[in-house]
Scaffold this active site. Structure first.
Site, PDB file in Angstrom:
ATOM      1  N   HIS A  80     -26.541 -46.526  -7.910  1.00  0.00           N
ATOM      2  CA  HIS A  80     -27.967 -46.484  -7.580  1.00  0.00           C
ATOM      3  C   HIS A  80     -28.394 -45.031  -7.354  1.00  0.00           C
ATOM      4  O   HIS A  80     -27.700 -44.286  -6.674  1.00  0.00           O
ATOM      5  CB  HIS A  80     -28.218 -47.316  -6.311  1.00  0.00           C
ATOM      6  CG  HIS A  80     -29.653 -47.696  -6.119  1.00  0.00           C
ATOM      7  ND1 HIS A  80     -30.619 -46.795  -5.756  1.00  0.00           N
ATOM      8  CD2 HIS A  80     -30.283 -48.884  -6.251  1.00  0.00           C
ATOM      9  CE1 HIS A  80     -31.784 -47.431  -5.659  1.00  0.00           C
ATOM     10  NE2 HIS A  80     -31.616 -48.696  -5.961  1.00  0.00           N
ATOM     11  N   GLY A 161     -39.673 -30.181   7.866  1.00  0.00           N
ATOM     12  CA  GLY A 161     -38.324 -29.632   7.744  1.00  0.00           C
ATOM     13  C   GLY A 161     -38.252 -28.472   6.761  1.00  0.00           C
ATOM     14  O   GLY A 161     -39.248 -28.078   6.150  1.00  0.00           O
ATOM     15  N   HIS A 166     -30.286 -30.350   2.872  1.00  0.00           N
ATOM     16  CA  HIS A 166     -29.204 -30.484   3.852  1.00  0.00           C
ATOM     17  C   HIS A 166     -27.886 -30.611   3.083  1.00  0.00           C
ATOM     18  O   HIS A 166     -27.790 -31.422   2.160  1.00  0.00           O
ATOM     19  CB  HIS A 166     -29.458 -31.715   4.721  1.00  0.00           C
ATOM     20  CG  HIS A 166     -28.518 -31.858   5.867  1.00  0.00           C
ATOM     21  ND1 HIS A 166     -27.188 -32.193   5.714  1.00  0.00           N
ATOM     22  CD2 HIS A 166     -28.710 -31.720   7.195  1.00  0.00           C
ATOM     23  CE1 HIS A 166     -26.607 -32.269   6.907  1.00  0.00           C
ATOM     24  NE2 HIS A 166     -27.521 -31.986   7.827  1.00  0.00           N
ATOM     25  N   PRO A 167     -26.854 -29.826   3.439  1.00  0.00           N
ATOM     26  CA  PRO A 167     -25.644 -29.786   2.611  1.00  0.00           C
ATOM     27  C   PRO A 167     -24.983 -31.154   2.383  1.00  0.00           C
ATOM     28  O   PRO A 167     -24.543 -31.448   1.273  1.00  0.00           O
ATOM     29  CB  PRO A 167     -24.703 -28.846   3.380  1.00  0.00           C
ATOM     30  CG  PRO A 167     -25.321 -28.644   4.733  1.00  0.00           C
ATOM     31  CD  PRO A 167     -26.789 -28.892   4.575  1.00  0.00           C
ATOM     32  N   THR A 168     -24.921 -31.986   3.422  1.00  0.00           N
ATOM     33  CA  THR A 168     -24.249 -33.279   3.252  1.00  0.00           C
ATOM     34  C   THR A 168     -25.227 -34.453   3.199  1.00  0.00           C
ATOM     35  O   THR A 168     -24.902 -35.504   2.653  1.00  0.00           O
ATOM     36  CB  THR A 168     -23.279 -33.542   4.427  1.00  0.00           C
ATOM     37  OG1 THR A 168     -24.026 -33.490   5.653  1.00  0.00           O
ATOM     38  CG2 THR A 168     -22.167 -32.502   4.455  1.00  0.00           C
ATOM     39  N   ALA A 169     -26.433 -34.275   3.767  1.00  0.00           N
ATOM     40  CA  ALA A 169     -27.361 -35.406   3.905  1.00  0.00           C
ATOM     41  C   ALA A 169     -28.515 -35.348   2.924  1.00  0.00           C
ATOM     42  O   ALA A 169     -29.329 -36.279   2.866  1.00  0.00           O
ATOM     43  CB  ALA A 169     -27.896 -35.482   5.332  1.00  0.00           C
ATOM     44  N   GLY A 170     -28.628 -34.287   2.139  1.00  0.00           N
ATOM     45  CA  GLY A 170     -29.693 -34.206   1.144  1.00  0.00           C
ATOM     46  C   GLY A 170     -31.078 -34.120   1.755  1.00  0.00           C
ATOM     47  O   GLY A 170     -31.327 -33.298   2.653  1.00  0.00           O
TER      48      GLY A 170
END
Lengths: 303, 303
Positions: A80, A161, A166-170
């Site tokens: 997805h 923001g 965000h590096p891991t959370a997009g």
């Protein structure tokens, strides 16, 4: 009543999914109604409700606080499309709430999440601040992998923001929308091009039904393909019409519909309408249902 | 909760039908949920509920007291078979009541009606006192016109009241049964033999579906024929199966299903099952319905 239906980019790891569910369940005044995880999608859909705007916001903060440390999109793979560890967070007005109230919650929650997690937030649907950013697929196009470039385009400056992914959370997409039905159909083939053809036939944007969005998805664990749909307004484009169109299109390729699936929850009226349509019931009214009628009758006397 | 669903032999004269409805509505603690009148059948079906055995009995006494002086079976003609001005009076246990409690009400009401109106009463289904008199069609066979002879047979001595047919009101059949679905299908022809063939194909007694009763009926006012069904157990013989069988049989005669009809009320579960079946939803549960889930979730906290 407010409803919130976050889509989280984890559909395989039970400990993460459970931890998120517990975080929501533990919020006072909030009921977790449904949790639907799909390993092929690698995605989970949480459905919770509350009478209070503050409490539904609090449950959503707890969901993010639990999900973000546990999900790393750099190593996340799933069928997805997604841009965020918590990908999309729609607030939905149920009985007794307005869309305006849901837009307000979406704005407040979006701003607060950006602040707490240094996370880019896009507002969508009824909460959108730019017409060209109203629809989810437009915001999500390119996916997590392309977003570092996309976000530098000034047309794609986040609503809240930093302008840095965000590096891991997009990034996360937060908004307010009418109730939709997430409805998937599994086709008896592993040829993804058949699902592609069906998705193209049924979705509004490519000439199909006005209130249908559709994606072709490979279900590798099942050896099947899927047409994954959002029915955005079941009063005008009912489930049975989308079903009939996909079934017909699949048959043209000699492929049968193996099963279908409701992701999350479905309004009773939509189910009644399917039954009424197939049975050709004349003059159908919801009050023909025993339980509905009893509820109305006993409500009449109590107040 | 007790439900009572009397079938009254008047489907045309609005003043009589209204008077009966008012009599039921005027009973304290009783809710009239539905009234379905059919001019071709010349019959009306009243559906009412109460939490109290006394009150549902009282509403039934008032219904008889209002109907009997206004209906004369000697001049009554209709497409539906009948033996009484108030033809059949089933008590049905809903949530929180037992079949045994309904049998008790049926016995008490039957005895009292016989006394008040000098009316022969037969107990049927769960209230039946003789196995051979359990099923409605057996008791009703011959109709009002043949009953003066039938009642002199000692096998047909009434359970209450005189062994003489009431001159204008015939006899009444009172009992207790599980909830049933009265479901009719209209066929696009005036040839009653097509409805006859369909009724024979679908009903259990002639080799069809175990929990289906069916009658062919001419709808002269519409120029159509009808297969009038009782679905006695929708969990085991669901609506869509009866529908499919009648549709298939009618097609063999080149006749289409014009419409169908719910007489009275239908349980929500039966409608969900129709939708689930046609859509091939995998692992369907009632809790997939938003309103059902909300009800369960909010009930959990309140007690």
């Amino acid at each position: 009543m407010f409803e919130c239906v976050p889509n989280v980019s984890e559909g395989r790891d039970a400990s993460t999914i459970d931890a998120i569910a517990e975080a929501v369940r533990g919020t006072p005044g909030v009921h977790l109604l449904n949790l639907h995880s799909d390993p092929d999608h690698n995605r989970s859909v949480f459905t919770y409700i509350s009478e209070s705007a503050e409490q539904i916001a609090e449950a959503t903060y707890r969901l993010f606080a639990t999900a973000l440390p546990r999900i790393d999109l750099r190593i996340h793979h799933g069928a997805h499309p997604r841009v965020g560890a918590v990908d999309v967070v729609p607030f939905v007005p149920l009985e007794g709430t307005t869309m305006a109230a849901c837009v307000e919650v979406a704005e407040r929650v979006g701003e607060e999440l950006a602040r707490r997690h240094d996370l880019p937030i896009y507002l969508y649907e009824h909460a959108a601040r730019h017409e060209y950013r109203r629809e989810l697929p437009v915001i999500r196009s390119g996916g997590f992998e392309q977003f570092p470039t996309k976000i530098t385009d000034e047309r794609w400056t986040p609503d809240f923001g930093p302008s840095v992914v965000h590096p891991t959370a997009g990034v996360s997409i937060v908004g307010a929308r009418v109730p939709l039905i997430a409805f998937n159909m599994q086709l008896g083939t592993d040829r993804v091009e058949v699902a592609q053809a069906c998705a193209r036939a049924v979705r509004g944007i490519s000439g199909g039904l006005r209130y249908v969005r559709a994606l072709p998805i490979e279900l590798k664990s099942k050896g099947l393909v899927q047409v994954s749909m959002n029915l955005l307004d079941h009063r005008r484009t009912p489930i049975q019409r989308a079903f009939a169109l996909v079934k017909e299109e699949a048959e043209r390729y000699g492929v049968a519909v193996v099963s279908s699936e409701i992701v999350g929850l479905v309004p009773a009226a939509a189910m009644y309408e399917v039954a009424e349509w197939y049975l050709r019931i004349g003059g159908w009214r919801r009050e023909m249902v025993l339980e509905e009628k009893i509820r109305l009758a006993t409500r009449d006397t109590s107040g």
